[in-house]
Write a protein that holds these residues in place. Structure first.
Motif, short mmCIF file in Angstrom:
data_model
loop_
_atom_site.label_atom_id
_atom_site.label_comp_id
_atom_site.label_asym_id
_atom_site.label_seq_id
_atom_site.Cartn_x
_atom_site.Cartn_y
_atom_site.Cartn_z
N THR A 269 -19.97 9.30 -2.00
CA THR A 269 -20.55 9.16 -0.66
C THR A 269 -20.56 7.68 -0.28
O THR A 269 -20.16 6.82 -1.08
CB THR A 269 -21.98 9.69 -0.62
N TYR A 270 -21.04 7.40 0.91
CA TYR A 270 -21.17 6.01 1.32
C TYR A 270 -22.11 5.25 0.39
O TYR A 270 -21.96 4.04 0.20
CB TYR A 270 -21.69 5.93 2.76
N ILE B 176 -14.19 0.00 3.76
CA ILE B 176 -13.62 -0.56 4.99
C ILE B 176 -14.44 -0.12 6.20
O ILE B 176 -14.67 -0.91 7.13
CB ILE B 176 -12.15 -0.14 5.13
N ALA B 177 -14.90 1.12 6.20
CA ALA B 177 -15.71 1.61 7.31
C ALA B 177 -17.02 0.84 7.42
O ALA B 177 -17.45 0.45 8.51
CB ALA B 177 -15.99 3.10 7.14
N ILE B 178 -17.66 0.59 6.28
CA ILE B 178 -18.92 -0.16 6.29
C ILE B 178 -18.68 -1.59 6.76
O ILE B 178 -19.44 -2.12 7.59
CB ILE B 178 -19.55 -0.16 4.87
N THR C 293 -10.75 1.68 -5.42
CA THR C 293 -9.85 2.75 -4.99
C THR C 293 -10.61 3.97 -4.51
O THR C 293 -10.31 4.51 -3.45
CB THR C 293 -8.93 3.15 -6.16
N LYS C 294 -11.60 4.39 -5.26
CA LYS C 294 -12.25 5.66 -4.94
C LYS C 294 -13.16 5.60 -3.72
O LYS C 294 -13.53 6.63 -3.18
CB LYS C 294 -13.03 6.18 -6.14
N VAL C 295 -13.52 4.41 -3.29
CA VAL C 295 -14.37 4.30 -2.10
C VAL C 295 -13.76 3.33 -1.08
O VAL C 295 -14.48 2.74 -0.28
CB VAL C 295 -15.80 3.85 -2.47
N ARG C 296 -12.44 3.16 -1.12
CA ARG C 296 -11.81 2.16 -0.25
C ARG C 296 -12.05 2.45 1.22
O ARG C 296 -12.44 1.56 1.98
CB ARG C 296 -10.31 2.08 -0.54
N SER C 297 -11.80 3.66 1.66
CA SER C 297 -11.97 3.96 3.09
C SER C 297 -13.41 3.79 3.52
O SER C 297 -13.69 3.32 4.62
CB SER C 297 -11.49 5.39 3.39
#
Length: 539
Positions: A305-306, A453-455, A446-450
């Motif tokens: 999650t975020y 970037i969103a944060i 890698t596992k939380v890259r998107s």
């Protein structure tokens, strides 16, 4: 095709001093190493990408480059709209039709300027957090198309607006959609292009921002002399050009093969891969690599999650990503939208101010191209630190010049400030502007890259909202009337940012994602990143 996995070769030295089953659950999980690609075809494809040179990648994947550039047209639209408004604030007919008279001149009040410019940063916050959902449900292509249609619809409101409340409504609605393009474009590029092209195409995002701003400046410079509503209606109508081009070509664009594999549509993924590569490329190994990588990432990212971005293993990486993106705002990038307006306040004639505004962004365009060459030969950290240092110095010089006695009667000082602002923009666009996007992608796990970037995008946009509110009050003649003294404000903020960057931004050039995972997991000091050896091999 690009993959977020690292080299397929096990790195024995880096495992000797670690738990072979986990390092805070980030590098290893369940005994499976990130980067340990299974399957002969998948290993061959991964090795081929790591061995591929930039020019080989250009020759082998020309259509992938073309479609990546095509999807980045959304970024041009994102930059065009707020820049357009900044230039209209200095357009006589727009001032007369939407403003009020102050000391013999027509101006748009600071509160209304703030309201008009609020659509872009608010849109980035909303788009950053929510764009990923339709992208995952319907794919990158359909999401992009739907957003483009909505953008075209909201331009109608701007085009027919004849009052500030209606125009603000159109800008806010349009901004909510424009914010999604900052997520769609880099996501698509990272999924259709090989690793050798990723650095340039990542920094290309900044070039698209510059192009959008430059085009907006050029169009308004051509219409600002008109003494009717077309002085501003024409520039608003120009925004329909992008949706027209995009919607004509979009049916022929390939969907992301990564998204197709995640949806179990492997046959369609093969077709997409064949569209993205030259005819002599065997796409089966690439498909095998995507399938294997998706399997590994699915296991590693399950339940993420975020909040994972703020866990101990990722917190430092999130901090760096947020920091380098936010420094774009702190160092004064929002002044770009006010460049022409700033030049008029500094005392330049309106025509010369518009010409300087166009030249301002043309210099930024060249600066971004220069950054591509610098990224090949120099590290990300050194380019970023040197560029940010230049910005601090230039901002303080601009501010000090504004304190000169009898400023109003010394036009040479106004021209000196304008020239220094041009140099500032060149320095920004060879360093802090494009290199930010490279660092942002490389430091993200890698596992939380998107999600990282969103944060980072959302936090940067929140800073943008603050600046959107503050700048009109700082520069308007009926408010603080700071003129060039605004350099003290941004110079001070950029100075503090420089100190943070020196101690916190590591060197990531030449490192695979696996190597970066290892170095962050080992909590290396910032200065150790450049010289750290992995398996006795230097980056």
């Amino acid at each position: 095709m690009a993959t977020d996995t690292a080299s397929p070769k096990p790195r024995q030295e880096s495992l000797d001093d670690r738990d072979k089953t986990s390092i805070d659950g980030d590098i290893l999980k369940g005994g499976i190493r990130v980067g340990a690609i299974g399957g002969e075809e998948a290993r061959d494809a991964t090795a081929r990408e790591h061995e591929m040179s930039f020019m080989t990648a250009v020759r082998t994947y020309p259509t992938a480059i073309g479609w990546s550039v095509f999807f980045s047209m959304g970024i041009i639209m994102t930059a065009f709209d707020p820049q357009l408004l900044g230039q209209l604030f200095a357009t006589p007919r727009f001032q007369k039709d939407f403003g009020y008279k102050y000391q013999g001149n027509w101006i748009i009040s600071a509160p209304w300027q703030t309201g008009l410019l609020m659509g872009s940063p608010i849109g980035q916050v909303v788009g950053a957090f929510f764009a990923s959902y339709p992208m995952e449900w319907f794919g990158r292509k359909k999401t992009f198309g739907a957003c483009v249609i909505l953008t075209a619809a909201f331009v109608f409101i701007q085009f027919f607006a004849r009052s500030l409340p209606v125009l603000v409504t159109g800008e806010l609605l349009g901004g909510l959609v424009l914010g999604t393009y900052a997520v769609i474009a880099p996501a698509y590029a990272s999924e259709v292009c090989p690793i050798a092209l990723r650095g340039v195409l990542t920094s290309y995002v900044n070039l698209c921002f510059v192009m959008g701003q430059l085009i907006a400046n050029g169009i308004v410079a051509g219409t600002q002399k008109l003494d009717n509503h077309w002085a501003y209606s024409g520039p608003f109508a120009a925004q329909w050009f992008w949706p027209l081009v995009i919607l004509i070509a979009l049916p022929f664009a390939p969907e992301s093969p990564w998204w197709l594999v995640r949806k179990g549509r492997e046959a369609d993924a093969v077709k997409a891969l064949r569209k993205l590569a030259s005819s002599e490329v065997d796409v089966q190994p690439t498909l095998a690599m995507i399938i294997e990588t998706d399997r590994l990432e699915h296991e590693l990212e399950a339940g993420s999650t975020y909040m994972d971005c703020f866990k101990k293993i990722n917190l430092r990486r999130t901090e760096i990503a947020v920091g380098v993106y936010s420094i774009q705002v702190i160092s004064g990038i929002y002044l770009v939208g006010y460049a022409t307006y700033f030049f008029t306040l500094a005392g330049l004639p309106t025509d010369q101010a518009f010409n300087m505004g166009v030249g301002f962004l043309a210099v930024g365009f060249v600066g971004t191209l220069v950054s591509w060459a610098l990224l090949i030969y120099f590290g990300r950290r050194i380019i970023y630190i040197v560029g940010l240092s230049c910005l601090v110095v230039l901002l303080f010089i601009i501010a000090i010049l504004d304190c000169a006695p009898n400023y109003a009667n010394r036009p040479a000082i106004s021209w000196a400030q304008a020239s220094l602002l041009l140099i500032w923009n060149f320095c920004y666009d060879f360093s802090v502007g494009p290199v930010c996007f490279v660092i942002l992608c490389e430091v993200s796990a890698t596992k939380v890259r998107s999600k990282t970037i969103a944060i980072a995008t959302a936090v940067q946009a929140l800073f943008g909202i603050v600046m959107t509110i503050a700048i009109p009050y700082l520069v308007n003649a009926d408010q603080a009337n700071a003129r060039g003294k605004i350099g003290f404000f941004f110079g001070g903020l950029a100075g503090f940012a420089l100190i943070w960057a020196y101690f916190r931004v590591p060197e990531t050039k030449g490192r695979t994602y696996e190597e970066l995972d290892i170095m962050f997991a080992k909590n290396l000091r910032t200065k150790e990143f450049k010289t750290y050896l992995v398996d006795g091999v230097h980056a």
